[in-house]
Design an enzyme around this catalytic site. Structure first.
Site, PDB file in Angstrom:
ATOM      1  N   ARG A  43       1.152  -4.744  -9.065  1.00 46.11           N
ATOM      2  CA  ARG A  43       1.024  -5.369  -7.750  1.00 46.11           C
ATOM      3  C   ARG A  43      -0.433  -5.648  -7.398  1.00 46.11           C
ATOM      4  O   ARG A  43      -0.720  -6.371  -6.451  1.00 46.11           O
ATOM      5  CB  ARG A  43       1.636  -4.467  -6.668  1.00 46.11           C
ATOM      6  CG  ARG A  43       3.143  -4.307  -6.756  1.00 46.11           C
ATOM      7  CD  ARG A  43       3.708  -3.729  -5.466  1.00 46.11           C
ATOM      8  NE  ARG A  43       3.239  -2.384  -5.197  1.00 46.11           N
ATOM      9  CZ  ARG A  43       3.928  -1.280  -5.488  1.00 46.11           C
ATOM     10  NH1 ARG A  43       5.103  -1.371  -6.073  1.00 46.11           N
ATOM     11  NH2 ARG A  43       3.450  -0.091  -5.200  1.00 46.11           N
ATOM     12  N   ARG A  90      -9.262 -10.208 -10.699  1.00 50.51           N
ATOM     13  CA  ARG A  90      -9.728 -11.590 -10.535  1.00 50.51           C
ATOM     14  C   ARG A  90     -11.029 -11.802 -11.289  1.00 50.51           C
ATOM     15  O   ARG A  90     -11.909 -10.943 -11.274  1.00 50.51           O
ATOM     16  CB  ARG A  90      -9.920 -11.911  -9.052  1.00 50.51           C
ATOM     17  CG  ARG A  90      -8.647 -11.746  -8.220  1.00 50.51           C
ATOM     18  CD  ARG A  90      -8.854 -12.288  -6.811  1.00 50.51           C
ATOM     19  NE  ARG A  90      -7.651 -12.120  -6.018  1.00 50.51           N
ATOM     20  CZ  ARG A  90      -7.570 -11.409  -4.901  1.00 50.51           C
ATOM     21  NH1 ARG A  90      -8.653 -10.793  -4.443  1.00 50.51           N
ATOM     22  NH2 ARG A  90      -6.438 -11.325  -4.235  1.00 50.51           N
ATOM     23  N   ARG A 100       6.282  10.344  -0.369  1.00 44.35           N
ATOM     24  CA  ARG A 100       4.945  10.781  -0.014  1.00 44.35           C
ATOM     25  C   ARG A 100       4.747  10.523   1.472  1.00 44.35           C
ATOM     26  O   ARG A 100       5.250   9.538   2.016  1.00 44.35           O
ATOM     27  CB  ARG A 100       3.877  10.020  -0.804  1.00 44.35           C
ATOM     28  CG  ARG A 100       3.988  10.171  -2.298  1.00 44.35           C
ATOM     29  CD  ARG A 100       3.675  11.579  -2.765  1.00 44.35           C
ATOM     30  NE  ARG A 100       2.253  11.890  -2.660  1.00 44.35           N
ATOM     31  CZ  ARG A 100       1.739  13.085  -2.940  1.00 44.35           C
ATOM     32  NH1 ARG A 100       2.526  14.091  -3.314  1.00 44.35           N
ATOM     33  NH2 ARG A 100       0.435  13.293  -2.837  1.00 44.35           N
ATOM     34  N   ARG A 112      -8.690   7.492   1.738  1.00 43.87           N
ATOM     35  CA  ARG A 112      -9.438   6.393   2.334  1.00 43.87           C
ATOM     36  C   ARG A 112      -9.782   6.736   3.776  1.00 43.87           C
ATOM     37  O   ARG A 112      -9.209   7.662   4.358  1.00 43.87           O
ATOM     38  CB  ARG A 112      -8.657   5.085   2.274  1.00 43.87           C
ATOM     39  CG  ARG A 112      -7.351   5.085   3.052  1.00 43.87           C
ATOM     40  CD  ARG A 112      -6.637   3.740   2.915  1.00 43.87           C
ATOM     41  NE  ARG A 112      -5.385   3.700   3.685  1.00 43.87           N
ATOM     42  CZ  ARG A 112      -4.605   2.633   3.810  1.00 43.87           C
ATOM     43  NH1 ARG A 112      -4.936   1.506   3.211  1.00 43.87           N
ATOM     44  NH2 ARG A 112      -3.498   2.688   4.527  1.00 43.87           N
ATOM     45  N   GLU A 130      -7.406   9.632   5.654  1.00 47.42           N
ATOM     46  CA  GLU A 130      -6.015   9.743   5.215  1.00 47.42           C
ATOM     47  C   GLU A 130      -5.899  10.709   4.045  1.00 47.42           C
ATOM     48  O   GLU A 130      -6.676  10.642   3.089  1.00 47.42           O
ATOM     49  CB  GLU A 130      -5.461   8.378   4.794  1.00 47.42           C
ATOM     50  CG  GLU A 130      -5.284   7.408   5.940  1.00 47.42           C
ATOM     51  CD  GLU A 130      -4.537   6.150   5.518  1.00 47.42           C
ATOM     52  OE1 GLU A 130      -3.931   6.143   4.421  1.00 47.42           O
ATOM     53  OE2 GLU A 130      -4.555   5.175   6.291  1.00 47.42           O
ATOM     54  N   TYR A 139       9.777   0.452  -1.244  1.00 45.87           N
ATOM     55  CA  TYR A 139       8.600   0.090  -0.472  1.00 45.87           C
ATOM     56  C   TYR A 139       8.691  -1.394  -0.149  1.00 45.87           C
ATOM     57  O   TYR A 139       8.818  -2.230  -1.049  1.00 45.87           O
ATOM     58  CB  TYR A 139       7.307   0.376  -1.234  1.00 45.87           C
ATOM     59  CG  TYR A 139       6.085  -0.006  -0.439  1.00 45.87           C
ATOM     60  CD1 TYR A 139       5.604   0.838   0.554  1.00 45.87           C
ATOM     61  CD2 TYR A 139       5.457  -1.224  -0.639  1.00 45.87           C
ATOM     62  CE1 TYR A 139       4.509   0.487   1.316  1.00 45.87           C
ATOM     63  CE2 TYR A 139       4.362  -1.591   0.127  1.00 45.87           C
ATOM     64  CZ  TYR A 139       3.896  -0.734   1.101  1.00 45.87           C
ATOM     65  OH  TYR A 139       2.820  -1.101   1.868  1.00 45.87           O
ATOM     66  N   ASP A 172       6.896  -4.611   2.085  1.00 45.28           N
ATOM     67  CA  ASP A 172       5.909  -5.166   3.001  1.00 45.28           C
ATOM     68  C   ASP A 172       6.619  -5.646   4.260  1.00 45.28           C
ATOM     69  O   ASP A 172       7.827  -5.912   4.253  1.00 45.28           O
ATOM     70  CB  ASP A 172       5.159  -6.323   2.342  1.00 45.28           C
ATOM     71  CG  ASP A 172       4.147  -5.855   1.313  1.00 45.28           C
ATOM     72  OD1 ASP A 172       3.623  -4.735   1.464  1.00 45.28           O
ATOM     73  OD2 ASP A 172       3.885  -6.603   0.355  1.00 45.28           O
TER      74      ASP A 172
END
Length: 388
Positions: free
Chosen positions: A178, A182, A254, A284, A305, A353, A355
């Site tokens: 995912r 680049r 989680r 993070r 977090e 999961y 979006d």
């Protein structure tokens, strides 16, 4: 469904995105809807609220960035809240230096101290890669085959251990696929054509979706099995295993713990800073005023977090979906398929999961499939698509 027409009330469990969109779609068709929500607010984990101390719009359960390639979904959310342009960018601390994520040409050149052109960078990483004998099965195999060991160990190994609580060799390769690599200087995290954040926050957006005379919402109201009696149908957006009382065991998730702190000024200069080293306990730090760049605030609200295994009473965030969980999921899914009068929806109801744009798309499709099945005199499907 004989005797359970539009005049009978449909029960929806959960006032997050999935429950709200299903409820609105049914109400627009003339269906009476009751939504029960255990928490004191709507919008589920994308709940936002103004911090009274700083005035910052806070993503209470962690940041949610809206991005989609679905024009209908984009039009849908904009009908309920004005979306302001926002291009998400992530920075990462690895071995004492700050880099841009996803890995791009700047990351590669900075990390290795090079000045590579795109074609040179491709060849450089290809030389570093450690491909296996066949298609990669694990996260680690996929990362080593794509990036080589230096980038994998700097950016992914420690972060993944903290995020998932296990070794990357034990995780499926699909988790890494995912994330793009680049070979230009594009450091935007997402590439969808429609991206933005709601000016008034996600909770205001969901409240607008729920604002229909055919919908009644009851907050601070956990689901009780007795509520099912007399309902035309139940849409369950809670955990799939919770519908069955976890009687075969709990599906693993989680969860996240947040350490909130404030700062006078600007703490880190960006919305999200990942901490990739295994020795740093948090994954993070998010600085919430940067999620609304059209606003100005003298002070800041930040979250550190921490990821850990979810226990009873914790908020589930990420389904683990390892081998043992998939076997248990097959069991629960088979039992759900045999249920009547209930449909399972959303990320928890399907143990996937999702979006936000996908959750909205599936909620729209679920409601429409239900209405079509009822019009045809057919039994509604328990799942829009099987969760396996």
């Amino acid at each position: 469904m004989k005797g359970r027409g539009l005049g009978s009330e449909v029960l929806i469990v959960g006032a997050g995105l999935t429950g709200a969109v299903i409820g609105r779609e049914l109400a627009e068709a003339g269906q009476k809807v009751r939504i029960v929500e255990a928490r004191p607010h709507v919008a589920g984990n994308c709940h936002t609220e103004r911090d009274p101390e700083t005035g910052v719009m806070v993503h209470v359960y962690g940041p949610h960035i809206f991005h989609t390639g679905d024009p209908e979904v984009w039009a849908y959310v904009n009908a309920h809240q004005r979306f302001r342009p926002y291009a998400h960018r992530v920075r990462a601390v690895a071995a004492g230096r700050v880099h841009a994520l996803p890995i791009n040409l700047l990351t590669i050149n900075q990390f290795f101290g090079e000045t590579l052109r795109p074609d040179e960078a491709r060849a450089f990483l290809a030389a570093q890669a450690e491909p296996g004998d066949g298609p990669p099965v694990s996260f680690e195999e996929c990362a080593l085959g794509m990036l080589g060991r230096p980038l994998y160990e700097a950016f992914f190994k420690g972060y993944t251990q903290k995020q998932w609580g296990c070794e990357p060799a034990d995780l499926p390769a699909s988790i890494l696929t995912r994330l793009p690599v680049r070979f230009d200087y594009n450091d935007a995290y997402f590439s969808h054509p429609f991206q933005g954040l709601p000016e008034g926050g996600y909770t205001a957006m969901v409240a607008s979706i729920l604002d229909h005379p055919g919908i009644r919402v009851e907050l601070n109201t956990p689901y009780d099995p007795s509520m099912r009696a007399g309902a035309a149908h139940v849409f369950w957006s809670g955990p799939l295993d919770a519908w069955f009382g976890h009687d075969r065991g709990r599906l693993a998730y989680r969860t996240l713990d947040f350490e909130r702190f404030t700062h006078r000024g600007d703490w880190q200069g960006c919305a999200v800073m990942n901490y990739c080293d295994a020795g740093v306990p948090w994954t993070r730090i998010t600085e919430h005023k940067h999620f609304a760049p059209w606003e100005n605030h003298d002070s800041s609200v930040l979250y550190r977090e921490y990821s850990r295994a979810a226990g009873p009473g914790d908020i589930p965030y990420y389904p683990v979906r390892l081998v043992a969980e998939k076997a248990l999921l097959r069991d629960y899914a088979a039992r759900a398929e045999a249920e009547t009068g209930v449909s399972f929806a959303g990320r928890l109801g399907s143990y996937r999961y999702l979006d936000m744009d996908v959750a909205i798309r599936e909620a729209l499709d679920t409601a429409r499939a239900f209405l079509a099945a009822r019009a045809a005199g057919l039994k509604p499907a328990p799942f829009l698509r099987p969760p396996l």
